[in-house]
Design an enzyme around this catalytic site. Sequence first.
Site, PDB file in Angstrom:
ATOM      1  N   ARG A  54     -25.241  32.334  53.580  1.00  0.00           N
ATOM      2  CA  ARG A  54     -25.666  33.225  52.509  1.00  0.00           C
ATOM      3  C   ARG A  54     -25.186  32.695  51.160  1.00  0.00           C
ATOM      4  NH1 ARG A  54     -23.440  38.455  54.168  1.00  0.00           N
ATOM      5  NH2 ARG A  54     -25.294  38.488  55.443  1.00  0.00           N
ATOM      6  N   TYR A  55     -23.964  32.199  51.122  1.00  0.00           N
ATOM      7  CA  TYR A  55     -23.384  31.674  49.883  1.00  0.00           C
ATOM      8  C   TYR A  55     -23.439  30.150  49.912  1.00  0.00           C
ATOM      9  CZ  TYR A  55     -21.150  36.311  49.538  1.00  0.00           C
ATOM     10  OH  TYR A  55     -20.888  37.647  49.451  1.00  0.00           O
ATOM     11  N   ARG A  58     -20.079  28.289  51.758  1.00  0.00           N
ATOM     12  CA  ARG A  58     -19.483  28.665  53.037  1.00  0.00           C
ATOM     13  C   ARG A  58     -20.525  29.266  53.974  1.00  0.00           C
ATOM     14  NH1 ARG A  58     -18.875  31.232  48.482  1.00  0.00           N
ATOM     15  NH2 ARG A  58     -18.242  33.406  48.378  1.00  0.00           N
ATOM     16  N   CYS A  67     -15.803  39.969  72.224  1.00  0.00           N
ATOM     17  CA  CYS A  67     -14.568  40.362  71.535  1.00  0.00           C
ATOM     18  C   CYS A  67     -13.529  40.809  72.560  1.00  0.00           C
ATOM     19  CB  CYS A  67     -14.827  41.522  70.581  1.00  0.00           C
ATOM     20  SG  CYS A  67     -15.925  41.070  69.239  1.00  0.00           S
ATOM     21  N   CYS A  71     -14.673  47.562  68.702  1.00  0.00           N
ATOM     22  CA  CYS A  71     -14.235  48.536  67.715  1.00  0.00           C
ATOM     23  C   CYS A  71     -15.393  49.496  67.440  1.00  0.00           C
ATOM     24  CB  CYS A  71     -13.849  47.811  66.437  1.00  0.00           C
ATOM     25  SG  CYS A  71     -12.728  46.434  66.781  1.00  0.00           S
ATOM     26  N   CYS A  74     -17.508  48.852  64.316  1.00  0.00           N
ATOM     27  CA  CYS A  74     -17.948  47.467  64.071  1.00  0.00           C
ATOM     28  C   CYS A  74     -19.323  47.395  63.427  1.00  0.00           C
ATOM     29  CB  CYS A  74     -17.976  46.697  65.379  1.00  0.00           C
ATOM     30  SG  CYS A  74     -18.548  45.005  65.147  1.00  0.00           S
ATOM     31  N   ARG A  76     -21.150  44.770  63.386  1.00  0.00           N
ATOM     32  CA  ARG A  76     -22.033  43.901  64.193  1.00  0.00           C
ATOM     33  C   ARG A  76     -22.214  44.483  65.585  1.00  0.00           C
ATOM     34  NH1 ARG A  76     -19.476  38.740  62.206  1.00  0.00           N
ATOM     35  NH2 ARG A  76     -20.673  38.351  60.322  1.00  0.00           N
ATOM     36  N   ASP A 238     -19.933  49.798  56.261  1.00  0.00           N
ATOM     37  CA  ASP A 238     -21.339  49.391  56.129  1.00  0.00           C
ATOM     38  C   ASP A 238     -22.316  50.442  56.662  1.00  0.00           C
ATOM     39  OD1 ASP A 238     -20.995  46.796  54.965  1.00  0.00           O
ATOM     40  OD2 ASP A 238     -20.176  46.137  56.886  1.00  0.00           O
ATOM     41  N   ASP A 275     -20.518  45.183  51.113  1.00  0.00           N
ATOM     42  CA  ASP A 275     -21.447  44.125  51.499  1.00  0.00           C
ATOM     43  C   ASP A 275     -22.842  44.722  51.414  1.00  0.00           C
ATOM     44  OD1 ASP A 275     -22.138  41.557  52.506  1.00  0.00           O
ATOM     45  OD2 ASP A 275     -20.286  41.569  53.670  1.00  0.00           O
ATOM     46  N   LYS A 282     -21.479  40.283  48.865  1.00  0.00           N
ATOM     47  CA  LYS A 282     -20.463  41.298  48.583  1.00  0.00           C
ATOM     48  C   LYS A 282     -20.370  41.562  47.085  1.00  0.00           C
ATOM     49  CE  LYS A 282     -17.707  39.785  52.533  1.00  0.00           C
ATOM     50  NZ  LYS A 282     -18.636  38.731  52.990  1.00  0.00           N
TER      51      LYS A 282
HETATM   52  C1  LIG Z   1     -18.323  37.777  53.760  1.00  0.00           C
HETATM   53  C2  LIG Z   1     -19.108  36.560  53.993  1.00  0.00           C
HETATM   54  C3  LIG Z   1     -18.615  35.286  53.647  1.00  0.00           C
HETATM   55  C4  LIG Z   1     -17.257  35.107  53.034  1.00  0.00           C
HETATM   56  O1  LIG Z   1     -17.219  35.567  51.736  1.00  0.00           O
HETATM   57  P1  LIG Z   1     -15.903  35.369  50.870  1.00  0.00           P
HETATM   58  O2  LIG Z   1     -16.144  36.194  49.664  1.00  0.00           O
HETATM   59  O3  LIG Z   1     -15.801  33.886  50.583  1.00  0.00           O
HETATM   60  O4  LIG Z   1     -14.767  35.815  51.709  1.00  0.00           O
HETATM   61  C5  LIG Z   1     -19.407  34.196  53.858  1.00  0.00           C
HETATM   62  N1  LIG Z   1     -20.640  34.302  54.382  1.00  0.00           N
HETATM   63  C6  LIG Z   1     -21.140  35.505  54.720  1.00  0.00           C
HETATM   64  C7  LIG Z   1     -22.501  35.551  55.297  1.00  0.00           C
HETATM   65  C8  LIG Z   1     -20.388  36.670  54.553  1.00  0.00           C
HETATM   66  O5  LIG Z   1     -20.902  37.853  54.920  1.00  0.00           O
HETATM   67  S1  SF4 Z   2     -14.857  44.604  64.402  1.00  0.00           S
HETATM   68 FE1  SF4 Z   2     -16.587  44.026  65.739  1.00  0.00          FE
HETATM   69  S2  SF4 Z   2     -16.578  41.791  65.742  1.00  0.00           S
HETATM   70 FE2  SF4 Z   2     -14.555  42.464  65.023  1.00  0.00          FE
HETATM   71  S3  SF4 Z   2     -13.275  42.569  66.896  1.00  0.00           S
HETATM   72 FE3  SF4 Z   2     -14.101  44.603  66.542  1.00  0.00          FE
HETATM   73  S4  SF4 Z   2     -15.951  44.665  67.809  1.00  0.00           S
HETATM   74 FE4  SF4 Z   2     -15.427  42.500  67.539  1.00  0.00          FE
END
Ligand SMILES: *Cc1c(COP(=O)(O)O)cnc(C)c1O
Ligand code: SF4
Length: 316
Positions: A54-55, A58, A67, A71, A74, A76, A238, A275, A282
């Site tokens: 996305r960025y 990174r 996992c 959680c 979560c 995801r 989220d 996010d 973010k």
């Molecule tokens: C949160 C996130 C990151 C990391 O973002 P930082 O601001 O550098 O911590 C990188 N890629 C994605 C897709 C993210 O959701």
């Molecule tokens: S927040 Fe989601 S991805 Fe992270 S440890 Fe918990 S269940 Fe796994």
Amino acid sequence: MPQSYLDKIDWQDPDDPIRRQAVPSPLELESLPGERPDPIGDAAHSPVPRLTHRYPTRALLYPTYVCSMYCRHCFRKESINDEAAGFSMAALEPALAYLAEHTELREVILTGGDPLTLSDVQLEALRSRLDAIEHLSLLRVHTRVPVTLPTRVTPGLVAALRGDGSRMVCVVTHFNHPRELDDDALTACRRLREAGFMLLNQSVLLRGVNDEVEVLAELFEKLVYRAGAKPYYLHHCDLTRGVSHFRTSIDRGRELMAALRGRISGLCLPEYVLDLPGGDGKVPIGPSFVHARDGQRWCFSTWAGGLHHYEEQLRP
Ligand SMILES: *Cc1c(COP(=O)(O)O)cnc(C)c1O
Ligand code: SF4
């Protein structure tokens, strides 16, 4: 779920903050119209399987979608816990090729799932493949294992992540409540720091778990003063389906952050972020300390709640 995490629950207390994160609630069956299966657009920015980019500098790599616990909050939750989604190097080959091709990348972020559910041998194999990609300056690992299964942070695991020590490693943990930081968790954190890893923490602001000034102050101070982990982000909850019972308002989050500023050390203060749905990234949503502005004259709110008029002095 590890027995050691379950053992932290006070079963006499129906509102126990550990229990809330661990035990499903019937409220999860309710979802609000704006909630989504993929709340932050991980899939929309996935050029190849098991990778989100996305960025510019990174990218996220998902070595596994498994996992050590699931959680309840979560974000995801709809992409993990699939039995076919464990680790295999073959599944990661397209993502590894993508990382090698994209020379603008500086950080690879292992996330998931939880990358520290891999065996030492698997982690070592993955790390050595990443070591071969020279433009990656830092290996970042996002994990809840130091919280949910801290005894897994063994010298062998640390050695597998560290390799020959030539690449920077940053471990980002996910503690949400001070009671999660027990002796085993502190030992795990110390071990990661002694290996020379940068240690950060991200928390999620969760109603009924940590949405009180006292709880957050204790959590953030304990992270810095006992675990040596710098609070990095406090995430606004989220728009995941079925987590509305955990979600506070943004106003409440800003109020909490404003109350913490000045009261606890700047080292202990994370950035409060949202996010954006769909994958726009973010945005910091913490309180503003700019009360008013007129040209070069500013009026700031102080940490103690007062106002301070300030005039910029610039060369003409
Ligand atoms: C949160 C996130 C990151 C990391 O973002 P930082 O601001 O550098 O911590 C990188 N890629 C994605 C897709 C993210 O959701
Ligand atoms: S927040 Fe989601 S991805 Fe992270 S440890 Fe918990 S269940 Fe796994």
